[in-house]
Design an enzyme around this catalytic site. Structure first.
Site, short mmCIF file in Angstrom:
data_model
loop_
_atom_site.label_atom_id
_atom_site.label_comp_id
_atom_site.label_asym_id
_atom_site.label_seq_id
_atom_site.Cartn_x
_atom_site.Cartn_y
_atom_site.Cartn_z
N ALA A 205 0.91 -1.27 0.11
CA ALA A 205 -0.24 0.17 0.03
C ALA A 205 0.92 1.05 0.09
O ALA A 205 1.99 1.32 -0.18
CB ALA A 205 -0.93 0.15 1.09
N ASN A 206 0.07 2.53 0.15
CA ASN A 206 0.95 3.50 0.40
C ASN A 206 0.34 4.76 1.30
O ASN A 206 -0.60 4.22 1.84
CB ASN A 206 1.30 4.40 -1.07
CG ASN A 206 -0.05 4.61 -1.76
OD1 ASN A 206 -0.79 5.41 -1.34
ND2 ASN A 206 -0.31 4.26 -2.79
N ARG A 207 1.06 5.84 1.59
CA ARG A 207 0.50 6.55 2.73
C ARG A 207 -0.76 7.38 2.37
O ARG A 207 -1.15 8.57 3.05
CB ARG A 207 1.62 7.63 3.13
CG ARG A 207 2.53 6.73 3.77
CD ARG A 207 3.70 7.93 4.10
NE ARG A 207 4.99 7.40 4.49
CZ ARG A 207 5.14 6.46 5.62
NH1 ARG A 207 4.15 6.35 6.50
NH2 ARG A 207 6.42 5.82 5.93
N SER A 208 -1.23 7.39 0.96
CA SER A 208 -2.41 8.26 0.74
C SER A 208 -3.64 8.03 1.68
O SER A 208 -3.88 6.83 1.84
CB SER A 208 -2.80 7.89 -0.61
OG SER A 208 -4.02 8.41 -1.15
N ALA A 271 -3.48 7.62 -5.69
CA ALA A 271 -2.15 7.14 -5.46
C ALA A 271 -2.07 5.90 -5.75
O ALA A 271 -1.90 4.82 -4.94
CB ALA A 271 -1.39 7.51 -4.10
#
Ligand code: CTP
Length: 393
Positions: A205-208, A271
Site C-alpha cells: 500500500a502507500n500513505r495516501s 495514489a
C-alpha cells in the site's frame, strides 16, 4: 447538499420498505424536509408512527383525511421531487393506468415535480410482460427509475428485484435536483491508495489518505455535478450526495473507472500502486526454517489516467495529479505530455502532504504553471472546481 429541498416520499407495499426509513435519515442529514405518504400496502411493512418519527412530520395515509388537512393538490405542488420507494408491482400498475383511488395515486397524477421510482418485487414479477409494459409506459411519461438491483431476495431466491440501497437512491435524488454551474455534468474522481495483495493476509500500500480526492468529489457535487468517486481503501466518510465505488487494487480501480464512463470531467487523485505482485499467493506465505526471505516478483499495473486519457469515450477535461519528491514542475510537465491529460496538479510529497490536511500545489496546463499557496485540501478542491467551472463556461 439538499438544504431546503422538499421531498415527498411514497412508501408502497414491499418487504424492502424499511430501506425507505434509512433513505429518510440520509435525506434529512443533508437538510431536506421529507413528508411521507404511506399506502395501504406500505402500512403492512412499516408503521405510520415510525415514518412520522423519522421524518419529523405528520404522515398522510388517507386521501380523505389529507383533503381535510392540506389536500392532495397542495401536497403534490409542495414537493420539489416525488420519490416512490419502494414501488411495488401493484403500485407500478396503478401508476401506469393513472388510477387515482388513493392519496398516492392522486398525488402522482397531480404533481408537476420530477418523479423518481424505485421498484422492488420478486424477480419473476419484475420479469413479467405486464410489469415490463408498465415500466415502458411510465418511462414514456417521463418518470425516472432507479434499480431494481440484482441479488438475494427475502424469499430464498435471487435475481433483479431488490430495492436499490438508500445511498444510491439519495444519489439519484440529488442528481434530479442538482442545480449549480456543473449541473448536468458527470465527474469521475479517483481517490486514496490501492492495496495490492501479496497473499491472503498481506498487501502493498502507500500513505495516501484520500483526503484530497474526497474533497474534490465533494466540491464538484456541491457545484451540481453528478459525481462518481472510485476510492481505494480509506478511513473517510463518503462525501454527501456522491456515488462511491469502493475498490482495492489498481486493476479494480481501472475497471470501475471504465464502467463509470461516459463523463465530462475526470480527476485522478488516487495514489495508484505502480506495481503489483505478479502472482498473488493462494495461501499465506510461511517462513521455512533455515530459508531466505521470499523474493516478490512484481508486475506493472495499468496506468488508469493514461488509459482514460486515450479512451474512445475520453472525458472532455482530464486532470491528473503528480506526486513528486524532487524536480516537481519538470516532472509534472513530462507527465502532462506522457499521460495525454489536460491539466496536472503537481505536489511535493516529500513533507507531510500524504495523509496531512494541507497541500501546496502547482496547476500545470498547456499554457503554463501556476503556484498555489499552501492551503487546506478542501480549499485546493474548491479552487480546482472553480477552475473547472471556468473551463466549461
Ligand atoms: N496514475 C494512474 N494509474 C497508475 C499510476 C498513476 O492513474 N497506475 C495516475 C495518478 O492517479 C496521478 C498520475 O497518474 O493522477 C500520476 O501519478 P504519479 O504516481 O505521480 O505518477 P507515476 O505514473 O507513478 O509516475 P512516476 O512513477 O514517474 O512518478
Amino acid at each position: 447538499m439538499l438544504h431546503g429541498r422538499k421531498i415527498l416520499l411514497i412508501v408502497s407495499g414491499s418487504v424492502a420498505a424499511f430501506k425507505a426509513l434509512m433513505l429518510v435519515r440520509l435525506l434529512r442529514a443533508e437538510g431536506a424536509t421529507v413528508r411521507a405518504v404511506l399506502t395501504a400496502g406500505g402500512a403492512r411493512f412499516v408503521t405510520k408512527e415510525s415514518l412520522a418519527a423519522i421524518t419529523g412530520e405528520a404522515v398522510q395515509d388517507d386521501l380523505w383525511a389529507a383533503e381535510a388537512e392540506i389536500g392532495h393538490i397542495r401536497l403534490a405542488r409542495w414537493a420539489d421531487v416525488v420519490v416512490v420507494a419502494p414501488a411495488s408491482a401493484n403500485r407500478l400498475a396503478q401508476m401506469a393506468q393513472g388510477l387515482a383511488e388513493d392519496l398516492a395515486g392522486c398525488i402522482l397524477l397531480a404533481t408537476r415535480a420530477p418523479v423518481l421510482v424505485a421498484p422492488a418485487m420478486n424477480p419473476a414479477m419484475w420479469a413479467h410482460p405486464a410489469t415490463r409494459a408498465n415500466i415502458a409506459t411510465l418511462a414514456a411519461h417521463g418518470l425516472h427509475f432507479i434499480g431494481p438491483e440484482d441479488g438475494p431476495m427475502a424469499e430464498p431466491e435471487s435475481g433483479p428485484g431488490r430495492l436499490s440501497e438508500p445511498a444510491a437512491m439519495l444519489f439519484a435524488i440529488r442528481t434530479l435536483l442538482a442545480s449549480g454551474p456543473l449541473s448536468g455534468k458527470h465527474a469521475l474522481v479517483t481517490s486514496g491508495p490501492t492495496h495490492e495483495p501479496i497473499d491472503p493476509v498481506r498487501y502493498i500500500a502507500n500513505r495516501s489518505s484520500g483526503k484530497q480526492g474526497h474533497a474534490i468529489a465533494a466540491a464538484l457535487a456541491a457545484l451540481g455535478a453528478r459525481v462518481t468517486l472510485v476510492s481505494g481503501p480509506v478511513a473517510l466518510a463518503d462525501p454527501p450526495g456522491v456515488r462511491v465505488l469502493r475498490v482495492e487494487t489498481a486493476r479494480e480501480m481501472l475497471a470501475a473507472c471504465e464502467a463509470a464512463l461516459p463523463a465530462e470531467i475526470a480527476i485522478f487523485a488516487a495514489a495508484v500502486a505502480d506495481w503489483r505482485v505478479a502472482r498473488e499467493a493462494g495461501q499465506k506465505l510461511k517462513k521455512q526454517p533455515g530459508t531466505e526471505a521470499p523474493m516478490l516478483n512484481m508486475a506493472l499495473n495499468p496506468d488508469i489516467l493514461a488509459t482514460i486519457s486515450t479512451h474512445a469515450q475520453r472525458p472532455k477535461l482530464v486532470v491528473g495529479f503528480a506526486a513528486e519528491t524532487e524536480h516537481v514542475l519538470e516532472h509534472a510537465r513530462q507527465k502532462l505530455a506522457r499521460k495525454a491529460c489536460d491539466w496536472i496538479v503537481a505536489n511535493d510529497v516529500s513533507g507531510d502532504v500524504m495523509g496531512g490536511a494541507e497541500n501546496a500545489v502547482h496547476l500545470v496546463t498547456a499554457e503554463g504553471a501556476e503556484d498555489w499557496p499552501r492551503m487546506p485540501k478542501e480549499e485546493v478542491a474548491a479552487r480546482l472546481s472553480a477552475r473547472i467551472v471556468e473551463f466549461f463556461a
